[in-house]
Design an enzyme around this catalytic site. Sequence first.
Site, PDB file in Angstrom:
ATOM      1  N   ASN A   1      -2.002   2.220   5.918  1.00  0.00           N
ATOM      2  CA  ASN A   1      -1.119   1.101   5.546  1.00  0.00           C
ATOM      3  C   ASN A   1      -0.891   0.289   6.808  1.00  0.00           C
ATOM      4  OD1 ASN A   1      -0.856   2.246   3.052  1.00  0.00           O
ATOM      5  ND2 ASN A   1       1.289   2.834   3.288  1.00  0.00           N
ATOM      6  N   GLY A   2      -0.883  -1.029   6.683  1.00  0.00           N
ATOM      7  CA  GLY A   2      -0.612  -1.857   7.857  1.00  0.00           C
ATOM      8  C   GLY A   2      -1.797  -2.724   8.201  1.00  0.00           C
TER       9      GLY A   2
ATOM     10  N   LYS B   1       7.113  -4.141  -4.103  1.00  0.00           N
ATOM     11  CA  LYS B   1       8.495  -3.672  -4.016  1.00  0.00           C
ATOM     12  C   LYS B   1       8.996  -3.683  -2.584  1.00  0.00           C
ATOM     13  CE  LYS B   1      12.269  -1.849  -5.521  1.00  0.00           C
ATOM     14  NZ  LYS B   1      13.165  -2.873  -6.093  1.00  0.00           N
TER      15      LYS B   1
ATOM     16  N   LYS C   1      15.080 -13.746 -10.601  1.00  0.00           N
ATOM     17  CA  LYS C   1      14.733 -12.713 -11.587  1.00  0.00           C
ATOM     18  C   LYS C   1      13.825 -13.305 -12.649  1.00  0.00           C
ATOM     19  CE  LYS C   1      15.296  -9.806 -10.071  1.00  0.00           C
ATOM     20  NZ  LYS C   1      15.835  -9.792  -8.790  1.00  0.00           N
TER      21      LYS C   1
ATOM     22  N   CYS D   1       0.821  -1.210   0.000  1.00  0.00           N
ATOM     23  CA  CYS D   1       0.000   0.000   0.000  1.00  0.00           C
ATOM     24  C   CYS D   1       0.858   1.265   0.000  1.00  0.00           C
ATOM     25  CB  CYS D   1      -0.860   0.036   1.250  1.00  0.00           C
ATOM     26  SG  CYS D   1      -1.901  -1.396   1.443  1.00  0.00           S
TER      27      CYS D   1
ATOM     28  N   GLU E   1      19.817 -15.891  -7.552  1.00  0.00           N
ATOM     29  CA  GLU E   1      19.286 -14.585  -7.950  1.00  0.00           C
ATOM     30  C   GLU E   1      18.851 -14.615  -9.423  1.00  0.00           C
ATOM     31  OE1 GLU E   1      18.137 -12.072  -6.644  1.00  0.00           O
ATOM     32  OE2 GLU E   1      18.274 -10.471  -8.107  1.00  0.00           O
TER      33      GLU E   1
ATOM     34  N   ARG F   1       5.063   0.091  -6.329  1.00  0.00           N
ATOM     35  CA  ARG F   1       5.105  -0.730  -5.128  1.00  0.00           C
ATOM     36  C   ARG F   1       4.169  -1.936  -5.230  1.00  0.00           C
ATOM     37  NH1 ARG F   1       6.853   2.044  -0.508  1.00  0.00           N
ATOM     38  NH2 ARG F   1       5.431   0.866   0.771  1.00  0.00           N
TER      39      ARG F   1
ATOM     40  N   HIS G   1      20.972 -35.236  -6.689  1.00  0.00           N
ATOM     41  CA  HIS G   1      20.200 -35.625  -5.497  1.00  0.00           C
ATOM     42  C   HIS G   1      18.734 -35.233  -5.634  1.00  0.00           C
ATOM     43  CE1 HIS G   1      23.815 -36.872  -3.489  1.00  0.00           C
ATOM     44  NE2 HIS G   1      24.371 -35.691  -3.706  1.00  0.00           N
TER      45      HIS G   1
END
Length: 607
Positions: free
Chosen positions: A99-100, A602, A484, A2, A480, A27, A503
């Site tokens: 927010n929260g 984000k 991506k 948010c 990483e 975001r 394995h």
Amino acid sequence: MCGIIAYTGGQQAVPVLMNGLRRLEYRGYDSAGISVSSRKKLRTWKSAGKINVLDSQLPESIKAQCGIGHTRWATHGAPTDENAHPHTDTEESVTVVHNGIIENVDALKDKLTVEYKSETDSEVLAHLLSQTIKEKKCSLIDAMREVLSRVVGTYGIAAISAEEPEKIVLARSGSPVIIGIGEGEMLAASDMSALSRYTREVVHLDDGEVAQITPDGFEVTLLDASPTDKSSMTLVSNIEDYDRGGYEHYLYREIVDQPDTVRRTISGRLDKRFNTARLGGLNMEARDLLQIQRVKILGCGSALYAGMAGANMIESLSRIPCDAEPAAEFRYRNPVIEASTLYIVVSQSGETFDTLAATREIQRKGGFVLGIVNSVGSTIAREVDGGVYMHAGPEVSVASTKAFTSMLSVFSLLAILLGRSRDVSPQRGAQLLLALEQAPDKIADVLALETHIADIAKEYANSHSAFFIGRTSAYPVALEGAQKLKEISYIHAEAYPASELKHGPLALVCAETPCVVVLPESELLDKSMGALEEIKARGAPVIAVTDSSNKRIDKLADHVIRTPLADELVQGMVMGVALQIYAYHSAVALGRDVDQPRNLAKSVTVE
Ligand code: G6P
């Protein structure tokens, strides 16, 4: 997650709020809304979907110079028009964006006899504020303090009241709120990106603070109404830092910016006189560095993978045992905190809830925490005991790229510093500094391989699954790379250490699963080549990313992405860029929303 924007001042509020909402888009969100106040009346528009949907519902001209706006990321209740913020009380005398998460929402709701319009936890705040103003005949800020003393949970809040047309009341506990100071105008937002166009002069609220802004100023108090002496700080980022720089995607700009961003991260930090690194913000003397018996690195997502790469660098150069762990796992397993361990938290945003919570848990138990943070003035940056800013500039695209390489740059500096305080010779120190200094040029050389990498990415863009393989220091790079690819192309991608192939994962390796093998030139290269053979034997296409000139790689791999030969210290950073380009072109080939991948945010400011 948010986002909040608020404005009061001489301009028309709606364009400022809408611009702020667009700046917050990156975001991640699923609905948006604004409320404005004029002539002692509040008006609210909100809708599920993108900001353009909201925009299309706004009347031609709305005359108001004060208002609040919100982008919502659904937690309590589906992404619908009703659940979008702002929320109002029954008479529409107060509107709130939040927010929260309010944990005791049920208990709070039980005390009210109102009809709720949404399924959110946030709506109760509007009703409680309005009821308190009526019952106590008090101002909005007094009501806010009174209501928040009953709230359990996390919040970043902005609220306006019809009765106080130019005032915006703000509050923070666990979710960022930044006041932006303009001339004859004041703003507030949950994120600097929404303010950057208007001001660089800011005040970061701390947890437990309640503030009020008017066009002429701000006032920050504590929940018990006692005053604070908060002063503002000036941030260095420019409005252009939040632009796409003429490219189609932020992600692309952030990938191609990396020679510059890495240069910025290391700038002024290479101490050639003593062949070591200079990191002024650590708040540690040489003697303190010698006391360190262990290093523990904590982060989430790409920051965790950067931490894993950093752990390899630190352990290999300093011979201090070092490892990285997901911040949330760490904090929930009631960890033993040691005075002789250096704890390092890594975060681009400086707001990731789990990383912040881990920081607080360590500090509560008496541990010393260093922060590697990009966002200046963010919560983690302010709460750690010492730290290193990345100086990568704002990262807007949800998937991290330039922050990742800047994190690796900071870890390289730390590894050199810790290494030089122990066994690393001045001569090796000089080589390491040179390697780091040359890293931006090597990254530029990788960027020049874009067409070749894009061709390979397009060829495999329709695969359902891909594997990324790397050994020891190449493993975090593989992790990483897989991250991506899955984040932005939605191709299922998994990373494995080369030794783990047989394995389990080999059961799935077949002609339909391209395998990206990260093969840095090292004494383990021959061993890693075994993985190439194993994959080839199952008929899977092999994409080798290597800085080695070993001819066997060319024989075994279907495609070779040859990055410039680099010192072990910076190999991960240089090779990692090739994997970013691979993921980017896979996503573009599939027509994905590169900058705002589905379901991802984000900055994850909730648990
Ligand atoms: C989210 C983002 C990731 C990021 C992670 C940690 O999951 O989508 O890109 O790596 O959070 O973020 P931080 O700001 O702490 O580095």
